[in-house]
Design an enzyme around this catalytic site. Structure first.
Site, PDB file in Angstrom:
ATOM      1  N   ASP A  36     -28.098  37.347 128.080  1.00 33.15           N
ATOM      2  CA  ASP A  36     -27.909  38.023 126.801  1.00 33.15           C
ATOM      3  C   ASP A  36     -28.306  39.485 126.987  1.00 33.15           C
ATOM      4  OD1 ASP A  36     -28.082  39.145 124.294  1.00 33.15           O
ATOM      5  OD2 ASP A  36     -29.061  37.428 123.353  1.00 33.15           O
ATOM      6  N   LYS A  66     -23.514  45.334 120.366  1.00 37.35           N
ATOM      7  CA  LYS A  66     -24.186  46.557 119.918  1.00 37.35           C
ATOM      8  C   LYS A  66     -23.522  47.811 120.464  1.00 37.35           C
ATOM      9  CE  LYS A  66     -28.552  44.370 118.710  1.00 37.35           C
ATOM     10  NZ  LYS A  66     -28.239  44.279 117.271  1.00 37.35           N
ATOM     11  N   PHE A 108     -35.094  36.311 121.045  1.00 39.61           N
ATOM     12  CA  PHE A 108     -34.379  36.708 119.832  1.00 39.61           C
ATOM     13  C   PHE A 108     -32.907  36.866 120.184  1.00 39.61           C
ATOM     14  CE2 PHE A 108     -32.370  39.452 116.796  1.00 39.61           C
ATOM     15  CZ  PHE A 108     -32.713  38.829 115.614  1.00 39.61           C
TER      16      PHE A 108
END
Length: 397
Positions: A224, A253, A144
């Protein structure tokens, strides 16, 4: 319009006027502080999701709020047409934290992934010598990385991918954790290998094998760490658990402190040096407000306090979760203050609804799984109370 004040009225407005691309729990939050949020009717909930790790430092952390307020009184946006006094400092400090040379700031995690794809392809053509148009980036099943049209082109999630074709070519998707499959997929046109090192903890030695194969084939190892980075797994970067340094970190984030969107690609001068003026950009990427907050995040991580808290409390959390009855909970995975809890028959949504009734907020994912990722600032007492509620839900099932 008269401002409605109840959960049901506000949710009715959302249902009527917003696209139904989310299915939130029936909670409408109006305030937050630390690890707690308060809904419009005054009920308090312990936040065990932390906005998918964007709230690593808790809601409204005083240092981050102060940094934002100070910058708000000075300048918030100039675009990259001009420099500002926070930009160079942010880039230098983040590069130092990551042990890299250069930073390319963006806004969201998906933008960082898109930027990494462009970087790897451009590097592949201009440095590695891949024939124009033939660059391949390897990704993994169950990934994801975001929801842009390019990113969903290499997703294996039917909900994320379905009905968005035609899909972007140039990706090769292989099983996660299978070193032989990766070795077989490598070749002269592979510009990069895009991997999440922490969402599902890799098998022992796997990240080292990825690093070895990337080095052997002249491909960029792209980590990532948008969710797994910046203290979430008990180290600054999840790659550290395996003693691995990638060629490129993707961060986001928590980098924005839960206050502003902020993401970045962090890499070497050789890699990010492929960009020339006008070849990539963002109006808001690296804006003064985001850089000021990001600099405070970097300073907070520099003490090691939050990484240590995540490691210590994470060990405690996983010990408690591992003791849940095996006939109800079939698997617990993760590192640090991050866990995926897999249920035998209960849906993740059912579990999250039952937890919300007990004033604990968590998120379901992939059918029978819930995600737990509290702020790194959570106290042991708060964490134990939340885990007590999880245990009560499990044992009453």
């Amino acid at each position: 319009m008269t401002t409605p004040a109840t959960t049901s009225d506000l949710r009715a407005l959302s249902d009527a006027h917003s696209a139904h691309n989310y299915h939130p729990l029936p909670v409408v939050i109006s305030a937050a502080e630390g690890a707690w949020v308060t809904d419009v009717e005054g009920h308090r909930y312990l936040d065990m999701l932390a906005a998918y790790s964007a709230i690593n430092f808790g809601h409204l952390h005083p240092r981050l709020v102060a940094a934002a307020r100070h910058q708000l009184d000075r300048v918030t946006l100039v675009s990259r047409a001009f420099d500002h006094d926070q930009f160079g400092l942010f880039c230098a400090e983040l590069a130092e934290l990551a042990g890299m040379d250069m930073v390319l700031p963006m806004n969201t995690g998906a933008e960082a992934v898109e930027t990494a794809i462009k970087t790897a392809r451009k590097w592949g053509y201009e440095v590695k010598g891949v024939p124009e148009g033939d660059a391949v980036i390897i990704a993994f099943e169950g990934n994801f990385h975001g929801r842009t049209t390019t990113i969903v082109s290499f997703s294996t999630d039917p909900d994320a991918r379905g009905s968005y074709g035609p899909y972007t070519p140039g990706f090769r998707v292989i099983p996660y954790g299978d070193a032989d499959a990766l070795a077989a997929a490598m070749g002269p046109n592979v510009a990069g290998v895009l991997i999440e090192p922490g969402v599902v903890a890799p098998p022992p030695g796997y990240l080292a094998k990825v690093r070895e194969l990337c080095s052997a084939h002249g491909a960029l190892m792209i980590a990532d760490e948008i969710q797994s980075g910046l203290g979430r797994t008990g180290t600054t970067f999840a790659c550290e658990h395996d003693g691995v340094v990638p060629d490129m970190y993707l961060l986001g984030k928590a980098l924005g402190g839960g206050i502003v969107p902020l993401s970045a690609v962090v890499s070497s001068r050789e890699v990010l040096g492929v960009f020339k003026p006008g070849q990539h950009g963002s109006t808001f990427g690296g804006n003064p407000l985001a850089c000021a907050v990001g600099r405070e995040v970097i300073a907070m991580l520099g003490t090691g306090e939050f990484q240590e808290r995540s490691a210590k409390l994470g060990t405690h959390m996983h010990h408690r979760l591992a003791a849940l009855p095996g006939d109800v909970v079939t698997e617990v995975r993760g590192r640090g203050l991050w866990a995926g809890v897999e249920f035998a028959s209960l849906s993740g949504r059912q579990v999250c609804e039952r937890l919300a009734a007990r004033r604990v907020l968590a998120k379901d994912t992939h059918g029978t799984t819930i995600r737990l990722a509290p702020p790194l600032t959570i106290s042991k007492e708060e964490l134990d109370w939340a885990l007590d509620q999880v245990e009560d839900v499990v044992r009453s099932s």
